[in-house]
Write a protein that holds these residues in place. Structure first.
Motif, PDB file in Angstrom:
ATOM      1  N   ARG A 257      -6.266   4.515 -10.714  1.00  0.00           N
ATOM      2  CA  ARG A 257      -7.561   4.561 -11.398  1.00  0.00           C
ATOM      3  C   ARG A 257      -8.028   3.138 -11.672  1.00  0.00           C
ATOM      4  NH1 ARG A 257      -8.751   5.385 -17.775  1.00  0.00           N
ATOM      5  NH2 ARG A 257     -10.904   4.656 -17.644  1.00  0.00           N
ATOM      6  N   ILE A 258      -9.244   2.824 -11.249  1.00  0.00           N
ATOM      7  CA  ILE A 258      -9.848   1.532 -11.572  1.00  0.00           C
ATOM      8  C   ILE A 258     -11.290   1.769 -11.992  1.00  0.00           C
ATOM      9  CG2 ILE A 258     -10.732  -0.637 -10.596  1.00  0.00           C
ATOM     10  CD1 ILE A 258      -7.815  -0.889 -10.950  1.00  0.00           C
ATOM     11  N   ASP A 259     -11.650   1.277 -13.161  1.00  0.00           N
ATOM     12  CA  ASP A 259     -13.050   1.250 -13.584  1.00  0.00           C
ATOM     13  C   ASP A 259     -13.172   0.378 -14.813  1.00  0.00           C
ATOM     14  OD1 ASP A 259     -12.601   2.955 -15.999  1.00  0.00           O
ATOM     15  OD2 ASP A 259     -12.112   4.446 -14.471  1.00  0.00           O
TER      16      ASP A 259
ATOM     17  N   SER B 113      -9.649   2.784  -1.320  1.00  0.00           N
ATOM     18  CA  SER B 113      -8.853   1.631  -1.734  1.00  0.00           C
ATOM     19  C   SER B 113      -9.692   0.653  -2.525  1.00  0.00           C
ATOM     20  CB  SER B 113      -8.232   0.940  -0.515  1.00  0.00           C
ATOM     21  OG  SER B 113      -9.232   0.362   0.280  1.00  0.00           O
ATOM     22  N   CYS B 114      -8.978  -0.140  -3.314  1.00  0.00           N
ATOM     23  CA  CYS B 114      -9.626  -1.087  -4.217  1.00  0.00           C
ATOM     24  C   CYS B 114      -9.548  -2.486  -3.633  1.00  0.00           C
ATOM     25  CB  CYS B 114      -8.956  -1.057  -5.587  1.00  0.00           C
ATOM     26  SG  CYS B 114      -9.733  -2.166  -6.777  1.00  0.00           S
ATOM     27  N   VAL B 115     -10.627  -3.227  -3.756  1.00  0.00           N
ATOM     28  CA  VAL B 115     -10.680  -4.603  -3.270  1.00  0.00           C
ATOM     29  C   VAL B 115      -9.639  -5.465  -3.995  1.00  0.00           C
ATOM     30  CG1 VAL B 115     -12.467  -5.357  -4.911  1.00  0.00           C
ATOM     31  CG2 VAL B 115     -12.289  -6.473  -2.685  1.00  0.00           C
ATOM     32  N   SER B 116      -9.241  -5.047  -5.187  1.00  0.00           N
ATOM     33  CA  SER B 116      -8.253  -5.809  -5.966  1.00  0.00           C
ATOM     34  C   SER B 116      -6.818  -5.485  -5.581  1.00  0.00           C
ATOM     35  CB  SER B 116      -8.430  -5.550  -7.465  1.00  0.00           C
ATOM     36  OG  SER B 116      -9.694  -5.987  -7.879  1.00  0.00           O
TER      37      SER B 116
ATOM     38  N   GLY C  35     -13.859   0.553  -3.012  1.00  0.00           N
ATOM     39  CA  GLY C  35     -14.429   1.338  -4.109  1.00  0.00           C
ATOM     40  C   GLY C  35     -15.554   0.656  -4.861  1.00  0.00           C
ATOM     41  N   TYR C  36     -15.443  -0.668  -5.021  1.00  0.00           N
ATOM     42  CA  TYR C  36     -16.434  -1.361  -5.866  1.00  0.00           C
ATOM     43  C   TYR C  36     -17.831  -1.391  -5.247  1.00  0.00           C
ATOM     44  CZ  TYR C  36     -16.659  -5.807  -3.223  1.00  0.00           C
ATOM     45  OH  TYR C  36     -16.892  -6.773  -2.279  1.00  0.00           O
ATOM     46  N   VAL C  37     -17.931  -1.138  -3.942  1.00  0.00           N
ATOM     47  CA  VAL C  37     -19.250  -1.105  -3.299  1.00  0.00           C
ATOM     48  C   VAL C  37     -19.594   0.286  -2.771  1.00  0.00           C
ATOM     49  CG1 VAL C  37     -19.426  -3.556  -2.707  1.00  0.00           C
ATOM     50  CG2 VAL C  37     -18.211  -2.000  -1.160  1.00  0.00           C
TER      51      VAL C  37
HETATM   52 MO   LIG Z   1     -11.897  -1.465  -6.958  1.00  0.00          MO
END
Ligand SMILES: [Mo]
Ligand SMILES: Nc1nc2c(c(=O)[nH]1)N[C@H]1C(S)=C(S)[C@@H](COP(=O)(O)O)O[C@H]1N2
Length: 483
Positions: free
Chosen positions: A198-200, A245-248, A333-335
């Motif tokens: 989970r990322i937000d 997937s997350c950029v981080s 995910g961030y975009v």
């Molecule tokens: Mo992300």
């Protein structure tokens, strides 16, 4: 406290946030909450000391100032409401009452003429102060939202349990028999929802009821739309396995997962709204104000970009965006993956920069090809045949090969699992026969080749500004054969 923390999250410079995530991992929110509690307790002590020292008006002033800052934080959050102000107002009022209660009892002692009485009276004041501090602290913690948040969480959870999902009109391609290679230690092809990362930026998971949820589609469109949750469920549903997937995500990291998503194709909705020429950016907004910009071209190019309502056969969990989120295969995910999405605005690419862009991340975020070793990991030692395996992804381009290299040797092709589409990760394994290998430690690395024949970038590159690059490596200890 939650709104204060949220304003802090949204305003902190990127380097501080990166440092926090690096240092505390995804527990950064817990750290922020703990930090805020300590600050509140510290301020409580200052207020108490001021009161004890007789600086009563200063104590009142500081308490009120804290209240004003809290109220300001609430009111500058998206979607402010009187209900959300209550915890701050109650906390401030309770604190002032406690200060007042401490006051009159201390006053006669202070005005007593006997200087020798000062010592014992001081002790009584301390005890009273402690009671007061505990009172203020408890009031802050309780009214600070814990109870409220728990209560709301249960509300949406029970609503979620009663959502009746329509069956998919276009079902997912069947899962091939060896999507899972059966090698112990490799993450399962489908990530169980409870294990999904989970990322937000939300300090508290937004609790969005389907009754109040609507999606607006506006901006450079011929017909603005406003869809209810029922409108969405009535539309043709697709079901697809897609890796998010997350950029981080660091090389070898776990900020990636694969799920079966169900929802409505974004292209269907955007076509109905009628995208005007030049609307090159699709901006999506979450109910908590988070924003995201995706290239319209990517969303409309035929891939399964969707307004998802279900994950692994169940309504989305609150933490993954209930009731509706976006999923776009091939973008970080961030975009792309806006959770709790309520608004889509079509604009020109150059007209708007979404949440992470001014914070130093690239405006475009295609997923980079990556291979990860899941086993062996850590300090385990092995003999005989050692299964080296993991997952590789180049979402939407697919994986055509995964290779393994031992120390500075040749790249050797690994065995691949099957996949339902190019939009998922792929399991792989290399069974290393170490019978004739000198016992000792070996660095084993992996890289993938995408569906277009492009090898994974060697990097190394940090996660900022557009995703980590590099070959994941682990140390494997080969033991002398026993018996
Ligand atoms: Mo992300
Ligand atoms: N509303 C909202 N949606 C969001 C984010 C966010 O901060 N707020 N973060 C994005 C990022 S950076 C990622 S990687 C994915 C993660 O989705 P997950 O938590 O379901 O794994 O959500 C995206 N959607």
């Amino acid at each position: 406290m939650v709104p204060v923390g949220q304003v802090f999250i949204d305003r902190v410079p990127a380097w501080l946030k990166d440092w926090a995530i690096d240092t505390f991992g995804t527990n950064d929110k817990a750290v922020l909450v703990a930090g805020a509690l300590i600050v509140i307790l510290g301020l409580g002590v200052v207020v108490g000391l001021l009161a004890m020292r007789g600086a009563r008006s200063a104590a009142y002033a500081l308490t009120s100032a804290i209240g004003v800052v809290g109220a300001f934080a609430v009111l500058t959050r998206p979607d402010p409401s009187l209900v959300k102000l209550f915890p701050t107002l109650i906390g401030t009022v309770v604190s002032i009452v406690v200060l007042w209660w401490l006051g009159p009892k201390a006053a006669p002692a202070a005005s007593g003429g006997d200087p020798t009485a000062a010592q014992p009276m001081m002790a009584v004041d301390r005890r009273r102060f402690m009671t007061g501090a505990v009172g203020i602290g408890s009031a802050a913690v309780i009214t600070g939202g814990v109870g409220r948040v728990m209560q709301q969480r249960f509300e949406v959870d029970s609503e979620r349990a009663s959502v009746a999902l329509p069956s998919a009109d276009s079902v997912a391609p069947p899962l091939p028999a060896d999507a899972n290679l059966g090698v112990q230690g490799i993450s399962p092809f489908v990530t169980p929802t409870d294990d999904f990362y989970r990322i937000d930026t939300a300090l508290v998971v937004p609790q969005v009821s389907t009754d109040s949820w609507t999606l607006r589609v506006r901006g450079m469109v011929d017909n603005e739309l406003e869809l209810t949750f029922d409108d969405l469920l009535e539309r043709p549903q697709i079901e697809r396995y897609i890796t998010l997937s997350c950029v981080s995500n660091e090389v070898g990291g776990g900020l990636v997962g694969n799920a079966l998503w169900q929802g409505v194709r974004m292209a269907d909705v955007l076509n109905e709204a009628g995208i005007q020429p030049g609307a090159t950016q699709t901006v999506s907004r979450s109910i908590d104000g988070w924003t995201c910009g995706s290239p319209t071209e990517v969303i409309m190019d035929g891939r399964d970009a969707m307004l998802a309502v279900a994950m692994n056969g169940e309504p989305l969990p609150a933490r993954h965006g209930y009731p509706v989120r976006l999923v776009v295969p091939g973008l970080y995910g961030y975009v792309s993956a806006t959770k709790w999405v309520t608004d889509i605005e079509m604009v020109r690419w150059e007209d708007y920069d979404a949440y992470w862009v001014p914070r130093g991340w690239s405006k475009e975020g295609p997923v980079k090809t990556m291979s990860r070793i899941d086993t062996p990991r850590g300090t385990g030692t092995s003999t005989g045949q050692i299964a080296i395996g993991g997952l590789a992804w180049a979402v939407h381009r697919g994986i055509s090969a995964v290779q393994v290299r031992i120390e500075d040797g040749e790249w050797i092709d690994a065995e691949l699992g099957e996949v339902p589409s190019d939009d998922t990760w792929r399991q792989w394994v290399y069974r290393w026969d170490t019978v004739d290998v000198e016992p000792g430690d070996y660095i084993v690395r992996t890289r993938a080749i995408d569906g277009d024949g492009e090898p994974q970038p060697e990097g190394p590159a940090a996660v900022a500004p557009n995703g980590a690059e590099g070959y994941h490596g682990v140390r494997v200890r080969v033991e002398p054969p026993t018996g």
